[in-house]
Write an enzyme that holds these catalytic residues in place. Structure first.
Site, PDB file in Angstrom:
ATOM      1  CG  HIS A   1       0.390   6.301  -0.788  1.00 55.43           C
ATOM      2  ND1 HIS A   1      -0.819   6.820  -1.189  1.00 55.43           N
ATOM      3  CD2 HIS A   1       0.158   5.698   0.400  1.00 55.43           C
ATOM      4  CE1 HIS A   1      -1.743   6.547  -0.268  1.00 55.43           C
ATOM      5  NE2 HIS A   1      -1.174   5.858   0.699  1.00 55.43           N
TER       6      HIS A   1
ATOM      7  CG  HIS B   1      -1.724   1.219   1.436  1.00 53.70           C
ATOM      8  ND1 HIS B   1      -3.069   1.288   1.163  1.00 53.70           N
ATOM      9  CD2 HIS B   1      -1.367   2.456   1.870  1.00 53.70           C
ATOM     10  CE1 HIS B   1      -3.509   2.511   1.420  1.00 53.70           C
ATOM     11  NE2 HIS B   1      -2.491   3.241   1.860  1.00 53.70           N
ATOM     12  CD  GLU B   2       1.957   3.437   3.753  1.00 54.69           C
ATOM     13  OE1 GLU B   2       2.228   4.561   3.284  1.00 54.69           O
ATOM     14  OE2 GLU B   2       0.905   3.203   4.368  1.00 54.69           O
TER      15      GLU B   2
HETATM   16 ZN    ZN Z   1      -2.273   5.242   2.238  1.00 56.23          ZN
END
Ligand code: ZN
Ligand code: CA
Ligand code: CA
Ligand code: CA
Ligand code: CA
Length: 899
Positions: A599, A595-596
């Protein structure tokens, strides 16, 4: 042009004249001006005059190796100076055909610029100082020029001792709310705390801060726990409780003992030794190379794609000496794992850093196959192809701030500066406290209390077990148990005991403070709402800011009332309370790592790698990140309707837990009913302080992408080779990645949908367009939907319809267009479709003998939006056919009724 030139203005004008026409200060210097020309040719149709695009510059441009599309990202300039936020993107086929073009150029820019001060009153160095001051940072020390350039091209300074990275500064025009332009210095500063990565614009004359955005995307999950002090007591006790490390097999060279691809976390599957995992195409010299020559430059967890290290003290590796495990010359990273509940994080440090290194590399390699590569601005120390900018490997910080003061918990974040600037991934520990609060006397009331700790004061875990007498607070008022007036009338009775206080009239902190001042050792706060079972997490201020040292817990009104009555009747009420806090390490939650990293992908690909523009209210950054997390952890044999929570490991849940989103992700709308209609309602609104519910917004978007993934798997199958281009899962991720490249800056949901349709048209000759329409229509982004402004959450038009062209020539429509669930059904069944109909739709339930047991007509709009619930409780068990007759054709699906 302004006739009153000062020397500084003349220097600027000369610099602008010297700049190559059409080329910004960006790296992708190219002779290919087709994108620029396409934009200029369309100026009129974009509502611009010729001069608005005459001085446009290319910020980045690259040709996608897979589909041959050349992506051109441009910015508007006037007098050679960039206009902040005024950008365009043009996408061309190899033959030069424009497949997509968006522009947010400002019309009449020359006239607007005439009203702006033409020359900066501050030098770039002075502007850096002004920006630092405005952002609450110390004054920069010696700023040396690392990269010279004109004011309009921009320059780079050393970190001045105040920033974690070099400091770029560039002269720009900033459009203000009233439409006018202001000359500003655009300055980027990464404070040493690592909490933000500011991109700020200060007035070029006064130095006043006019605008800022944060390159750090933070995934705060529990703000309340972020500042709780960690005690070493638990850690020390835990070391003793740790079982002996079992013997491990000796690994082959170049191995990592980790939770490998598709295993989301330690609760989702076993750890395995993976040998030679580096991708031959995109990490051709291995994961420990940095120079493009065979042979590892590092034997630690450092290489071209990522440098992972311990950052428990949260110094952000400013000195470059933070610890990384060393795999030796054979590169063997095989460390034990203590998975006992109270294992100290430090004990698993080597493994945490190794797993973080592994997953960052995995994200790099898999996503490079999908087109997040050197040319499009990925994260690498050295770019082997020479395209894009290097020197921007990920700095991945494990167990971040876990021994710092204040400690950071229940969070993760990612900072994405422009291409060539190093991103930072900060992974934190997650905590869970277990409370034991019980009444020990009188016997009639004895038993455990349902209690919740907040963030005020010290935790029970920190203070240690407490037992004592309960005394109801008396503040001398008409409702004395509220304890708002100081000093408390019965301070003598409270001293050394546990105070019972009721919620209301004044804040929790004040009530607890009054009890503390009276000498209480602890506070039990009872709710004021009868019959409520919801426990409030008391908070509102950092513990030390209000000087609270005693622990406090919240209980229900009903439980509290019994204690209050007993104590006031003169009975001796005694309480025992203790708490223990356990930690899990985000470094082991591969979904959160993905998820990170995600980004970084969405930020670099939207608007090109040299512009950061995921800052519209509707922007779906959290959605892409959740989708990447789900996608990377889909196992062969998974099914679309299974609920998938995000962060279940970090949240101490089972694998089927809800995780950290409103619901689990699923194609089953009973599990995950999210639609675009949620946006701007309930908890999906912009807060009073202007912040947006980014995770809730992203949840809706990720839900839709997840549906898309599964529809494509249903059509094309699942391919366990995640680097392949075939299989529905790979086709889906490819569409999502190419959609990011094709969408405009500051996108909304409909921009995102359109970009995915465009990607399918480019990649697959629109072979999946009907499927894509169906997916988006089902979640409220149908043909007639509109997003309004991407900067408003409340102006959308929701629609569940599909374009009629998609449905044409199809009298017997696909069963996939008809939702019937649950199936088998018992008492009721929900029937839903996205098919449009110019006449009311006839819905029928027909038995195998052809007998109609149910019939009803209903509008297509209602079927699209809500569906039709049919009561089947009195329908005889057996097999039936659900049949819908629409103006576009018929839909049928088998239904089994069981009781
Ligand atoms: Zn996030
Ligand atoms: Ca090398
Ligand atoms: Ca850090
Ligand atoms: Ca790069
Ligand atoms: Ca909107």
């Amino acid at each position: 042009m302004n006739p009153t030139f000062t020397p500084a203005a003349r220097a600027l004008a000369v610099a602008a004249l010297l700049a190559l026409p059409g080329l910004a200060a960006a790296q992708n210097v190219t002779s290919d001006n087709r994108g620029l020309q396409a934009l200029q040719n369309r100026a009129t149709s974009l509502g611009l005059v010729a001069t608005d695009a005459a001085d446009a510059a290319i910020t980045s441009q690259y040709t996608d190796a897979r589909n041959g599309i050349t992506h051109v990202y441009l910015c508007q300039r006037v007098q050679g100076i960039e206009v902040y936020g005024a950008v365009a993107d043009v996408h061309l086929t190899a033959a030069g055909k424009v497949v997509s073009l968006h522009s947010s150029f400002r019309p009449g820019i020359e006239v607007l610029a005439r009203g702006a001060a033409p020359t900066p009153g501050l030098s770039a160095q002075q502007a850096v100082g002004a920006a630092a001051r405005a952002l609450g940072m110390p004054a920069p020390g010696n700023l040396t020029v690392l990269k010279a350039g004109s004011a309009a091209e921009g320059m780079e300074f050393s970190n001045g001792g105040i920033s974690l990275d070099k400091i770029p500064a560039k002269l720009m025009y900033l459009p203000l709310a009233d439409g006018s332009l202001r000359l500003v210095w655009d300055v980027t500063l990464a404070p040493l705390s690592g909490d933000h990565y500011w991109n700020a614009r200060v007035d070029a004359s006064s130095g006043v801060l006019l605008d800022k955005s944060d390159f750090t995307v933070s995934d705060d999950f529990s703000m309340l726990n972020l500042t709780r002090p960690l005690t070493q007591a638990t850690v020390a006790a835990a070391i003793k409780a740790t079982p002996a490390t079992p013997a491990r097999p000796t690994a082959a060279p170049n191995s990592y003992n980790v939770w490998p691809l598709t295993i989301e976390s330690p609760i989702h599957g076993a750890r395995q030794v993976v040998t030679d995992p580096a991708d031959q195409k995109h990490s051709p010299f291995g994961w420990h190379d940095t120079d493009g020559v065979a042979g590892a430059e590092y034997t630690t967890t450092r290489g071209n794609n990522v440098h992972s290290y311990d950052d428990a003290p949260n110094n952000n590796n400013a000195s470059g000496t933070n610890y990384s495990p060393d795999g030796g010359k054979d590169l063997i990273f095989d460390y034990p794992f203590d998975d006992s509940k109270n294992a100290p994080a430090k004990k698993n440090q080597d493994l945490a850093i190794t797993n973080l290194f592994f997953w960052n590399n995995l994200m790099h390699d898999v996503m490079a196959h999908k087109g997040f590569d050197e040319a499009s601005g990925n994260f690498q120390a050295k770019n082997y192809s020479g395209e894009g900018k290097g020197a921007d490997y990920v700095q991945a910080e494990a167990q971040d701030a876990s021994t710092a003061s204040p400690v950071r918990l229940n969070n993760a974040n990612f900072s994405t500066p422009l291409d060539g600037g190093r991103p930072r991934m900060q992974m934190y520990l997650w905590d869970r406290s277990e409370l034991n609060v019980a009444v020990t006397a009188p016997a009639a009331l004895a038993g455990p209390l349902n209690a919740l700790e907040g963030s005020l004061g010290r935790s029970l875990q920190a203070v240690g077990p407490i037992s004592g007498k309960l005394v109801v607070a008396d503040d001398g008022s008409a409702k004395p148990e509220r304890g708002c007036n100081a000093p408390l009338v019965n301070a003598a009775a409270i001293s050394g005991n546990i105070a019972l206080i009721e919620r209301g009239k004044c804040g929790f902190a004040l009530k607890i403070k009054n009890a503390q001042n009276a000498g209480a050792r602890m506070v039990i706060m009872m709710d004021s709402i009868p019959n409520s079972n919801t426990l409030t997490r008391m908070g509102g201020a950092a513990p030390d800011s209000v000087g609270l040292r005693i622990p406090s817990v919240f209980i229900t009104k009903n439980e509290g009332e019994k204690l209050k009555i007993a104590a006031r009747a003169g009975q001796v009420v005694t309480i025992s309370a203790s708490g223990e806090v356990f930690y899990r390490d985000g470094d082991f939650d591969n979904g959160i790592v993905a998820h990170e990293y995600g980004h970084g992908i969405s930020t670099r690909l939207t608007g090109g790698p040299n512009v950061s523009c995921l800052n519209s209210f509707e922007q779906m950054g959290e959605g892409w990140s959740d989708f990447f997390a789900l996608w990377m952890t889909t196992k062969p044999g998974d099914v679309s309707t299974t609920g998938r929570g995000i962060g279940t490991y970090a949240s101490f849940e089972a694998t089927d837990g809800r995780g950290i989103r409103p619901t689990r992700y699923s194609t089953d709308m009973q599990i995950n009913p999210a639609t675009y209609a949620l946006l701007g309602t309930g908890s999906y609104v912009t807060a009073a302080d202007g912040t947006n519910p980014v995770h809730a917004i992203g949840y809706i978007w990720a839900t839709t992408l997840w549906d898309l993934n599964w529809e494509l798997i249903a059509k094309h199958g699942y391919n366990a080779d995640l680097k392949s281009s075939t299989g529905g899962n790979n086709i889906a991720l490819q569409l999502v990645i190419d959609g990011l490249k094709l969408q405009p800056c500051r996108p909304g949901f409909i921009d995102g949908r359109n970009a995915i349709l465009k990607a399918d048209s480019v990649n697959n000759k629109a072979a999946n367009s009907a499927l894509i329409w169906r997916v988006f229509a089902r979640r409220g982004m149908g043909f007639s939907a509109s997003q309004g402004s991407s900067n408003s959450l409340t102006d959308q038009k929701i629609a569940f319809d599909m374009p009629t062209v998609v449905l044409a020539n199809n009298k017997q429509l696909s069963a996939a267009l008809l939702d019937v669930y649950p199936n088998p059904a018992s008492n009721q069944v929900l029937i839903r479709t996205q098919v449009s109909s110019s006449v009311p739709v006839q819905v029928e339930l027909v038995s195998v003998l052809g007998q109609r047991v149910f019939t009803q007509t209903i509008s297509a709009a209602r079927l699209q939006k809500d569906g039709l619930t049919v009561n089947t409780s009195s329908v005889a068990p057996g097999l039936y056919l659900v049949r819908l007759t629409t103006s576009e054709g018929t839909l049928t699906k088998k239904l089994l009724v069981q009781h």
